[in-house]
Motif scaffolding. Structure first.
Motif, mmCIF file in Angstrom:
data_model
loop_
_atom_site.group_PDB
_atom_site.id
_atom_site.type_symbol
_atom_site.label_atom_id
_atom_site.label_comp_id
_atom_site.label_asym_id
_atom_site.label_seq_id
_atom_site.Cartn_x
_atom_site.Cartn_y
_atom_site.Cartn_z
ATOM 1 N N GLY A 96 0.828 -1.192 0.000
ATOM 2 C CA GLY A 96 0.000 0.000 0.000
ATOM 3 C C GLY A 96 0.867 1.247 0.000
ATOM 4 N N THR A 97 0.280 2.359 -0.385
ATOM 5 C CA THR A 97 1.058 3.597 -0.444
ATOM 6 C C THR A 97 1.156 4.284 0.908
ATOM 7 N N LYS A 98 0.355 3.836 1.860
ATOM 8 C CA LYS A 98 0.385 4.449 3.186
ATOM 9 C C LYS A 98 0.260 3.382 4.255
ATOM 10 N N GLY A 99 0.748 3.731 5.443
ATOM 11 C CA GLY A 99 0.610 2.823 6.570
ATOM 12 C C GLY A 99 -0.613 3.168 7.386
ATOM 13 N N ALA A 100 -0.713 2.557 8.548
ATOM 14 C CA ALA A 100 -1.883 2.755 9.408
ATOM 15 C C ALA A 100 -2.053 4.202 9.838
ATOM 16 N N SER A 101 -0.938 4.938 9.917
ATOM 17 C CA SER A 101 -1.022 6.330 10.384
ATOM 18 C C SER A 101 -0.819 7.323 9.258
ATOM 19 N N VAL A 151 8.373 -2.805 -7.656
ATOM 20 C CA VAL A 151 7.367 -2.573 -6.616
ATOM 21 C C VAL A 151 6.081 -2.051 -7.246
ATOM 22 N N ILE A 152 4.955 -2.615 -6.838
ATOM 23 C CA ILE A 152 3.664 -2.034 -7.213
ATOM 24 C C ILE A 152 3.097 -1.377 -5.962
ATOM 25 N N ALA A 153 2.921 -0.058 -6.019
ATOM 26 C CA ALA A 153 2.355 0.693 -4.903
ATOM 27 C C ALA A 153 0.875 0.925 -5.188
ATOM 28 N N LEU A 164 0.902 2.104 -9.092
ATOM 29 C CA LEU A 164 2.134 2.553 -9.725
ATOM 30 C C LEU A 164 3.178 1.440 -9.673
ATOM 31 N N LEU A 165 3.648 1.004 -10.841
ATOM 32 C CA LEU A 165 4.697 -0.004 -10.943
ATOM 33 C C LEU A 165 6.035 0.714 -11.080
ATOM 34 N N VAL A 166 6.882 0.568 -10.077
ATOM 35 C CA VAL A 166 8.199 1.211 -10.079
ATOM 36 C C VAL A 166 9.261 0.142 -10.310
ATOM 37 N N ILE A 167 10.022 0.309 -11.391
ATOM 38 C CA ILE A 167 11.040 -0.680 -11.759
ATOM 39 C C ILE A 167 12.420 -0.097 -11.509
#
Length: 302
Positions: A115-120, A143-145, A277-280
């Motif tokens: 995920g792009t964000k955590g719990a906070s 990475v896929i975000a 977003l796929l980041v290579i």
């Protein structure tokens, strides 16, 4: 069999990324590694007599991590029944990035989905600090975000690949895009965003030719966009107009994603994309060849 790492902090956002990954690869044989990294609770004022208590706290944290992972695994297996998928759990001491970097190597991970964000996670922030650290630190694995509010509808029929043609593309770097496009029978849309209208340099022409060579067995289209306000906004508008469900970028020095994850732009709405977003990561060989090509281009221009 594809090996996919799924880091989790047991938040709704990480669950959304897990759901995305299992749906995206539902027709492929995959081993998913559910990873939770935990660290010690460090007290500034601790006496020798308190050490046993600290150890109990640490053991409790580890036990909770293992228990939560097993619960998560059972929940996934119950809600997404798929004979092609198997799940393994990893509870490890250390920071998330350190632990992930170690397991990417030891488990020969093919892809990270998170995920792009955590719990906070704060509202209005494109990426959480952990996602940014993973992208900038782990250099051998794509990475896929997945945005927190993204809902999986179907496999992407089109993949947008944003580039400026100034990077020498290696076959290994582009392999993740090629594999996904073939697996999903997706069309690739190469978008080049120029600051002002003009012809490509010799370096850009060479790199474009290599890109076309690697994509020869895939349906692809080339688009040139003239930057209006910002690169991020141009890409976002383009993706929304064509219903793109996956945006791919290469991460190398001075690339768009490199600037995005290092500059204060992260903290505003400049690139608040709503699609995965796929980041290579860049491979060392392509970096060296890029410099060589640039050097030759300059000599030819003398």
């Amino acid at each position: 069999m594809k090996r996919i790492l799924l880091p989790t902090d047991f938040s709704d956002n990480s669950w959304n990324a897990i759901d995305y990954a299992t749906e995206l690869f539902k027709d492929e044989n995959c081993t998913f590694f559910l990873l939770n990294a935990y660290t010690k609770i460090i007290y500034e004022l601790v006496h020798i007599s308190d050490v046993p208590y600290k150890r109990n706290v640490e053991n409790t944290i580890k036990t909770n991590a293992v228990t939560n992972l097993e619960h998560l695994k059972k929940t996934i297996e119950h809600t997404t029944i798929n004979e092609k998928h198997q799940f393994k759990t990893i509870a490890a001491f250390g920071t998330l990035v350190e632990v992930m970097e170690e397991f990417v190597k030891s488990k020969k991970i093919d892809l990270i989905v998170m995920g792009t964000k955590g719990a906070s996670g704060a509202k209005g922030v494109f990426m959480g600090s952990n996602t940014v650290r993973v992208i900038n630190t782990i250099k051998k694995c794509p990475v896929i975000a997945v945005p927190e509010n993204f809902t999986f509808i179907s496999k992407p029929s089109e993949i947008t690949f944003a580039t400026d043609f100034t990077h020498f593309y290696s076959k290994e770097e582009l392999q993740p895009i090629v594999e996904l496009a073939k697996s999903f029978r997706a069309t690739i849309r190469i978008i080049y965003i120029q600051k002002q209208k003009g012809v490509l340099t010799e370096e850009q022409k060479f790199n474009l030719g290599m890109l076309q060579k690697y994509f020869k067995d895939i349906t692809y289209f080339q688009h040139t966009l003239t930057q209006s306000e910002s690169i991020s906004k141009s890409i976002k508008v383009f993706a929304e107009e064509l219903d793109i469900y996956l945006l791919a970028m290469l991460n190398y020095p001075h690339s768009f994603i490199d600037k995005l994850t290092r500059e204060p732009v992260i903290k505003n709405m400049a690139f608040h994309t709503q699609i995965p977003l796929l980041v290579i990561p860049e491979l060392g060989m392509s970096s060296a060849l890029s410099k060589t090509i640039k050097s030759h281009s300059k000599l030819e221009g003398i």
